[in-house]
Design a protein around this motif. Structure first.
Motif, PDB file in Angstrom:
ATOM      1  N   HIS A 219       1.061   1.878   7.771  1.00  0.00           N
ATOM      2  CA  HIS A 219      -0.381   1.421   8.408  1.00  0.00           C
ATOM      3  C   HIS A 219      -1.133   2.736   7.776  1.00  0.00           C
ATOM      4  CE1 HIS A 219       0.720   5.260  10.508  1.00  0.00           C
ATOM      5  NE2 HIS A 219       1.821   4.829  10.805  1.00  0.00           N
ATOM      6  N   SER A 220      -2.401   2.533   7.834  1.00  0.00           N
ATOM      7  CA  SER A 220      -3.517   3.251   7.371  1.00  0.00           C
ATOM      8  C   SER A 220      -3.418   4.665   8.112  1.00  0.00           C
ATOM      9  CB  SER A 220      -4.832   2.858   7.481  1.00  0.00           C
ATOM     10  OG  SER A 220      -5.007   2.722   9.004  1.00  0.00           O
ATOM     11  N   LEU A 261      -1.891   7.007  -0.497  1.00  0.00           N
ATOM     12  CA  LEU A 261      -2.502   6.379   0.741  1.00  0.00           C
ATOM     13  C   LEU A 261      -3.131   5.009   0.318  1.00  0.00           C
ATOM     14  CD1 LEU A 261      -4.808   9.263   1.877  1.00  0.00           C
ATOM     15  CD2 LEU A 261      -2.553   8.511   2.779  1.00  0.00           C
ATOM     16  N   ASN A 262      -2.779   3.876   1.165  1.00  0.00           N
ATOM     17  CA  ASN A 262      -3.354   2.847   1.107  1.00  0.00           C
ATOM     18  C   ASN A 262      -3.554   2.209   2.527  1.00  0.00           C
ATOM     19  OD1 ASN A 262      -4.223   0.434  -0.393  1.00  0.00           O
ATOM     20  ND2 ASN A 262      -2.012  -0.505  -0.327  1.00  0.00           N
ATOM     21  N   TYR A 263      -4.158   1.023   2.590  1.00  0.00           N
ATOM     22  CA  TYR A 263      -4.534   0.540   3.689  1.00  0.00           C
ATOM     23  C   TYR A 263      -3.345   0.126   4.537  1.00  0.00           C
ATOM     24  CZ  TYR A 263      -3.292  -4.134   2.367  1.00  0.00           C
ATOM     25  OH  TYR A 263      -2.668  -5.252   1.865  1.00  0.00           O
ATOM     26  N   ASP A 264      -2.271  -0.085   4.069  1.00  0.00           N
ATOM     27  CA  ASP A 264      -1.253  -0.456   4.807  1.00  0.00           C
ATOM     28  C   ASP A 264       0.078   0.597   4.601  1.00  0.00           C
ATOM     29  OD1 ASP A 264      -0.406  -1.098   2.239  1.00  0.00           O
ATOM     30  OD2 ASP A 264       0.354  -2.954   2.600  1.00  0.00           O
ATOM     31  N   CYS A 266       1.015   5.364   4.382  1.00  0.00           N
ATOM     32  CA  CYS A 266       0.623   6.415   4.242  1.00  0.00           C
ATOM     33  C   CYS A 266       1.927   7.432   4.371  1.00  0.00           C
ATOM     34  CB  CYS A 266      -0.461   6.908   5.394  1.00  0.00           C
ATOM     35  SG  CYS A 266       0.531   7.001   7.150  1.00  0.00           S
TER      36      CYS A 266
END
Length: 274
Positions: A219-220, A261-264, A266
């Motif tokens: 998840h973010s 980090l990414n939108y989907d 961490c």
């Protein structure tokens, strides 16, 4: 869908079952339900290799039996999904440092690269957590911005972490959480990152032993709040910390590699004083 730990184990099993053939990142994503970004980061964090490097090493090790049985290298290359003999030889040298012929003639030891076995991880609420390692750290001084927040408000605290990290342009972000003594749920938070224009607080992290573990969330980052980390700590303590003499304290250090980090996805590295 299975939890992340079972899906990653299934991914490793899929690789083992398909070493004699072509395995692409896109194939791994379709098989597991993870995104390509998640797979790349997970392999580096958990196994220490990129997916392609891990697969290449497993293929080369498995091909040794054919090699020592005097099969033609061109046939071995085709059997294990290499484009041609040259690509197989290049991969072999990247693993052993010499050609197959030199390795066989030298009668040296064959370095094994066994399939990865997950024995030091737990699944927790759509995330993974690694077993803590105990390490000694010398005293370190951190300088950064100091803020206060009410840790009872999990959403606001999670947003604080995400906002702080978003200001870091590169490298490693470090956050230090500690009670400020002004209320049951009040904490102070010192954030440090490269090129921070506001260095107005200095905090000495004392030397000593720290329990260090990694949180991998699908998840973010803005979902990693105080309540999330507190529940996570209970998982760590129940599973490993008691036998390692790690005691949960309100003060701890969290570090975030900006490139993870990414939108989907961490990754958060947690350091807890022992």
């Amino acid at each position: 869908m299975d939890n992340p730990l079972q899906r990653f184990k299934g991914l490793l099993s899929y690789i083992e079952a398909n070493l004699r053939g072509t395995i692409t990142l896109e194939m791994l994503a379709r098989e597991s339900g993870f995104s390509c970004f998640q797979i790349i980061r997970m392999f580096k964090k958990i196994c220490g290799y990129s997916p392609s490097d891990y697969i290449r090493r497993r293929k080369i090790l498995m091909s040794n039996a054919d090699l020592f049985a005097n099969r033609e290298i061109a046939d071995i290359a085709r059997a294990y999904g290499f484009e041609n003999e040259r690509s197989y030889l290049r991969a072999f040298r990247s693993v052993y440092g010499v050609s197959p012929t030199k390795l066989i003639n030298s009668k040296g030891e064959i370095v094994l690269f066994e399939p990865w076995k997950i024995v030091n991880m737990k699944e927790y609420s759509n995330s993974l957590v690694t077993e803590p390692l105990i390490k000694y750290f010398p005293g370190t001084t951190y300088t950064g911005e100091e803020k206060y927040y009410n840790s009872k408000d999990n959403h606001a605290e999670a947003k604080l972490l995400a906002d702080e990290v978003s200001q870091a342009k590169r490298g490693i972000f470090t956050g230090i959480r500690m009670p400020c003594g002004s209320g049951t749920f009040s904490h102070r938070y010192i954030s440090c990152w490269e090129d921070n224009p506001n260095h107005n607080t200095t905090h000495l992290l004392p030397d000593g032993k720290y329990g260090i573990f990694n949180y991998i969330g699908f998840h973010s980052l803005d979902e990693v709040g105080a309540h999330q980390l507190r529940r996570l700590m209970y998982v760590v303590i129940d599973s490993w910390a008691k036998k390692k003499n790690i005691r949960w304290k309100e003060s701890f250090i969290e570090q975030v590699d900006i490139s993870s980090l990414n939108y989907d996805y961490c990754e958060v590295r947690i350091m807890v004083p022992c």
